[in-house]
Design an enzyme around this catalytic site. Structure first.
Site, PDB file in Angstrom:
ATOM      1  N   LYS A  73       0.664  -1.008   0.219  1.00  0.00           N
ATOM      2  CA  LYS A  73      -0.022   0.053   0.192  1.00  0.00           C
ATOM      3  C   LYS A  73       0.894   1.288  -0.081  1.00  0.00           C
ATOM      4  O   LYS A  73       0.706   2.296  -0.776  1.00  0.00           O
ATOM      5  CB  LYS A  73      -0.963  -0.068   1.209  1.00  0.00           C
ATOM      6  CG  LYS A  73      -1.836   1.240   1.452  1.00  0.00           C
ATOM      7  CD  LYS A  73      -2.851   1.465   0.195  1.00  0.00           C
ATOM      8  CE  LYS A  73      -3.793   2.600   0.601  1.00  0.00           C
ATOM      9  NZ  LYS A  73      -3.319   3.752   0.801  1.00  0.00           N
ATOM     10  N   TYR A 101      10.992   1.399   9.222  1.00  0.00           N
ATOM     11  CA  TYR A 101      11.261   2.321  10.234  1.00  0.00           C
ATOM     12  C   TYR A 101      12.871   3.000  10.134  1.00  0.00           C
ATOM     13  O   TYR A 101      12.916   4.099  10.686  1.00  0.00           O
ATOM     14  CB  TYR A 101      11.070   1.551  11.833  1.00  0.00           C
ATOM     15  CG  TYR A 101       9.668   1.646  11.798  1.00  0.00           C
ATOM     16  CD1 TYR A 101       8.793   2.528  12.319  1.00  0.00           C
ATOM     17  CD2 TYR A 101       9.020   0.259  11.850  1.00  0.00           C
ATOM     18  CE1 TYR A 101       7.623   2.299  12.913  1.00  0.00           C
ATOM     19  CE2 TYR A 101       7.653  -0.141  11.991  1.00  0.00           C
ATOM     20  CZ  TYR A 101       6.972   1.053  12.458  1.00  0.00           C
ATOM     21  OH  TYR A 101       5.547   0.874  12.971  1.00  0.00           O
ATOM     22  N   ARG A 128     -14.148   8.941  19.560  1.00  0.00           N
ATOM     23  CA  ARG A 128     -12.557   8.814  19.343  1.00  0.00           C
ATOM     24  C   ARG A 128     -11.982   8.322  20.723  1.00  0.00           C
ATOM     25  O   ARG A 128     -10.841   7.509  20.675  1.00  0.00           O
ATOM     26  CB  ARG A 128     -12.053  10.280  19.272  1.00  0.00           C
ATOM     27  CG  ARG A 128     -12.491  10.931  18.073  1.00  0.00           C
ATOM     28  CD  ARG A 128     -11.884  12.342  17.967  1.00  0.00           C
ATOM     29  NE  ARG A 128     -12.164  13.283  16.616  1.00  0.00           N
ATOM     30  CZ  ARG A 128     -13.187  13.847  16.606  1.00  0.00           C
ATOM     31  NH1 ARG A 128     -13.880  14.013  17.617  1.00  0.00           N
ATOM     32  NH2 ARG A 128     -13.396  14.443  15.477  1.00  0.00           N
ATOM     33  N   ASN A 170      -5.332   1.857  20.239  1.00  0.00           N
ATOM     34  CA  ASN A 170      -4.243   2.549  19.463  1.00  0.00           C
ATOM     35  C   ASN A 170      -2.944   2.882  20.604  1.00  0.00           C
ATOM     36  O   ASN A 170      -1.761   3.206  20.061  1.00  0.00           O
ATOM     37  CB  ASN A 170      -4.777   3.935  19.071  1.00  0.00           C
ATOM     38  CG  ASN A 170      -5.529   3.658  17.758  1.00  0.00           C
ATOM     39  OD1 ASN A 170      -5.198   2.667  17.047  1.00  0.00           O
ATOM     40  ND2 ASN A 170      -6.366   4.505  17.252  1.00  0.00           N
ATOM     41  N   ASN A 206      -6.189   9.244  16.366  1.00  0.00           N
ATOM     42  CA  ASN A 206      -7.204   9.491  17.286  1.00  0.00           C
ATOM     43  C   ASN A 206      -7.088   8.287  18.337  1.00  0.00           C
ATOM     44  O   ASN A 206      -7.022   7.261  17.779  1.00  0.00           O
ATOM     45  CB  ASN A 206      -8.554   9.796  16.965  1.00  0.00           C
ATOM     46  CG  ASN A 206      -8.764  11.106  16.204  1.00  0.00           C
ATOM     47  OD1 ASN A 206      -8.267  12.109  16.921  1.00  0.00           O
ATOM     48  ND2 ASN A 206      -9.545  11.441  15.183  1.00  0.00           N
ATOM     49  N   ASP A 256     -10.700  21.206  13.885  1.00  0.00           N
ATOM     50  CA  ASP A 256     -11.901  21.848  14.762  1.00  0.00           C
ATOM     51  C   ASP A 256     -12.058  23.392  14.708  1.00  0.00           C
ATOM     52  O   ASP A 256     -13.007  23.649  14.606  1.00  0.00           O
ATOM     53  CB  ASP A 256     -12.000  21.447  16.384  1.00  0.00           C
ATOM     54  CG  ASP A 256     -11.561  20.004  16.204  1.00  0.00           C
ATOM     55  OD1 ASP A 256     -12.517  19.150  16.635  1.00  0.00           O
ATOM     56  OD2 ASP A 256     -10.627  19.534  16.214  1.00  0.00           O
ATOM     57  N   SER A 257     -10.733  24.028  14.800  1.00  0.00           N
ATOM     58  CA  SER A 257     -10.971  25.745  14.687  1.00  0.00           C
ATOM     59  C   SER A 257     -11.358  26.082  13.419  1.00  0.00           C
ATOM     60  O   SER A 257     -11.911  26.903  13.253  1.00  0.00           O
ATOM     61  CB  SER A 257      -9.585  26.116  15.224  1.00  0.00           C
ATOM     62  OG  SER A 257      -9.532  25.748  16.671  1.00  0.00           O
ATOM     63  N   ARG A 269     -13.068  24.226  10.966  1.00  0.00           N
ATOM     64  CA  ARG A 269     -14.446  23.970  10.976  1.00  0.00           C
ATOM     65  C   ARG A 269     -15.214  25.019  11.589  1.00  0.00           C
ATOM     66  O   ARG A 269     -16.441  25.681  10.916  1.00  0.00           O
ATOM     67  CB  ARG A 269     -14.609  22.784  11.594  1.00  0.00           C
ATOM     68  CG  ARG A 269     -14.176  21.553  10.822  1.00  0.00           C
ATOM     69  CD  ARG A 269     -14.322  20.210  11.454  1.00  0.00           C
ATOM     70  NE  ARG A 269     -14.222  18.929  10.667  1.00  0.00           N
ATOM     71  CZ  ARG A 269     -13.808  17.871  11.293  1.00  0.00           C
ATOM     72  NH1 ARG A 269     -13.765  17.759  12.436  1.00  0.00           N
ATOM     73  NH2 ARG A 269     -13.503  16.759  10.301  1.00  0.00           N
ATOM     74  N   HIS A 303      -9.855  17.095  21.265  1.00  0.00           N
ATOM     75  CA  HIS A 303     -10.270  17.005  19.697  1.00  0.00           C
ATOM     76  C   HIS A 303     -11.361  15.847  20.130  1.00  0.00           C
ATOM     77  O   HIS A 303     -11.028  14.819  19.935  1.00  0.00           O
ATOM     78  CB  HIS A 303      -9.061  16.649  19.038  1.00  0.00           C
ATOM     79  CG  HIS A 303      -9.402  16.370  17.514  1.00  0.00           C
ATOM     80  ND1 HIS A 303     -10.227  17.050  16.835  1.00  0.00           N
ATOM     81  CD2 HIS A 303      -9.508  15.122  16.987  1.00  0.00           C
ATOM     82  CE1 HIS A 303     -10.449  16.550  15.696  1.00  0.00           C
ATOM     83  NE2 HIS A 303     -10.032  15.265  15.704  1.00  0.00           N
TER      84      HIS A 303
END
Length: 311
Positions: free
Chosen positions: A38, A63, A86, A93, A118, A146-147, A149, A173
Site C-alpha cells: 500500500k 522504520y 474517538r 491505539n 485519534n 476543529d478551529s 471548521r 479534540h
C-alpha cells in the site's frame, strides 16, 4: 529542514503525503506502513505527478528510513468506525503506539513528532511519556481542524471570508471540546458586537447550532463516506509549514499542559506558538470562568482515560 516521514499510509497518511508534496515544503517524503505494498503504491502514485509540482522525492520505506527526518508524522492506528467515539479507540491505539514509538526512537530521537491518530490528545500524551523527548518536540494536530471548521461555519453564517474570522476550539479534540466564544471576533470586532453591526437577525440558538456542527462534523462525514482525510491533511500541512518556516504561528495544537488554568499531566489543545523547535509557548487566554470550567472538565475526562492506561 527537508525530510518528513509519515507512519501509516491509510486515508489520512496517504492524503497527507499528497498534500505535503503539493506544498513544495519538503524535499523528501517517506511513507511507512505495515502494508508495504500500500505504501509503495501510494508513493508511486504521488511520484508520477512530480513533473507537475516542485521537485520532491516520495518513496516507501521501513522504520530505518525515518532516520534523518526532521518531522515524523504518525497517522497509523485503528480507524474510527461509524458510531464509535474517538475515546473508544484509545486502548487499541495505545498498544499500537507503544510498538511504533519504540521503533522510531531507536532510529530518530531528534525529530519533531506530530501525532494525528485519534484519540489524538491521549496518544500525544502517550508519545511524550514513552519517547523521553524534550518538551515541545511532541505535539498533536489537536483542534487545528476543529478551529478551521468553526471558522468555516461562522463564515457561511456571517457571509465573511473565513480568513478574517478569528476563533478557537480548545480542549479535547472530541466531544468535550469547547468554543472560546468570548474571544471570537471578525476583524477584531467581538462576535456579539458584529452581530449587532451586520444588520442580520441571528437566530437565538445560532451559536449552539454552529458548535454542534463542529463537534458532529467527523461523525457526519464518517457516516456518509467512512473516513475523514482531506481537511485533516490540510491541517497537518499548515502545522508542518509553521515548523519548517519557523513561523511562530499560533495554532491550536495539542501538547502536555504545564499548569495552564491549573491543568497538568494531560495533553489538550490551546492556542500555541509553533516554530522550528515545535511548541515555543502555550497561550493562556483571558477566558471567563464558565469557559475555564468547561476546559477543566474536558481535562478531567481525558485524565480519567489516561489513568486507565499502562504507560
Amino acid at each position: 529542514m527537508s525530510k518528513i516521514s509519515i507512519i501509516g499510509s491509510g486515508f489520512v497518511g496517504a492524503t497527507t503525503a499528497y498534500t505535503l508534496a503539493l506544498s513544495g515544503i519538503a524535499k523528501t517524503i517517506v511513507l511507512i506502513d505495515i502494508n508495504k505494498d500500500k505504501a509503495e503504491g501510494d508513493a508511486l502514485d504521488i511520484s508520477h505527478g512530480v513533473p507537475f509540482i516542485s521537485p520532491v522525492e516520495v518513496y516507501a520505506g521501513d522504520y530505518g528510513d525515518a532516520a534523518g527526518s526532521d518531522i515524523i508524522i504518525i497517522t497509523a492506528g485503528a480507524a474510527q468506525k461509524p458510531g464509535e467515539t474517538r475515546l473508544d479507540l484509545v486502548k487499541k491505539n495505545t498498544m499500537i503506539f507503544k510498538d511504533i514509538v519504540a521503533k522510531l526512537i531507536k532510529v530518530n530521537d531528534t525529530a519533531i513528532y506530530l501525532i494525528v491518530t485519534n484519540p489524538v490528545d491521549i496518544l500525544t500524551y502517550v508519545t511524550y511519556k514513552i519517547s523521553g523527548l524534550p518538551y515541545g518536540r511532541v505535539l498533536g494536530s489537536g483542534t487545528v481542524l476543529d478551529s478551521a471548521r468553526f471558522r468555516y461555519l461562522l463564515s457561511k453564517h456571517c457571509n465573511i471570508d473565513p480568513r478574517n474570522i478569528h476563533g478557537y476550539i480548545i480542549g479535547e479534540h472530541g466531544d468535550s471540546e469547547l468554543a472560546a466564544w468570548s474571544i471570537t471576533n471578525i476583524a477584531g470586532i467581538p462576535i456579539d458586537n458584529y452581530c449587532n453591526l451586520c444588520g442580520r437577525v441571528c437566530e437565538k440558538d445560532f451559536r449552539e447550532e454552529i458548535f454542534n456542527n463542529v463537534v458532529r462534523a467527523a461523525y457526519t462525514i464518517i457516516e456518509k463516506k467512512g473516513a475523514t482525510y482531506y481537511a485533516v491533511a490540510l491541517a497537518v500541512r499548515r502545522i508542518v509549514e509553521a515548523i519548517f518556516r519557523d513561523e511562530n504561528s499560533i495554532l491550536t495544537v495539542s501538547s502536555p499542559l504545564t499548569g495552564q488554568y491549573g491543568v497538568t499531566d494531560v495533553a489538550l489543545s490551546l492556542p500555541s506558538v509553533v516554530g522550528r523547535n515545535g511548541i515555543v509557548n502555550i497561550l493562556e487566554l483571558p477566558l471567563p470562568q464558565e469557559e475555564i470550567a468547561a476546559f477543566r472538565r474536558s481535562a478531567e475526562i481525558i485524565k480519567s482515560v489516561i489513568q486507565e492506561l499502562d504507560i
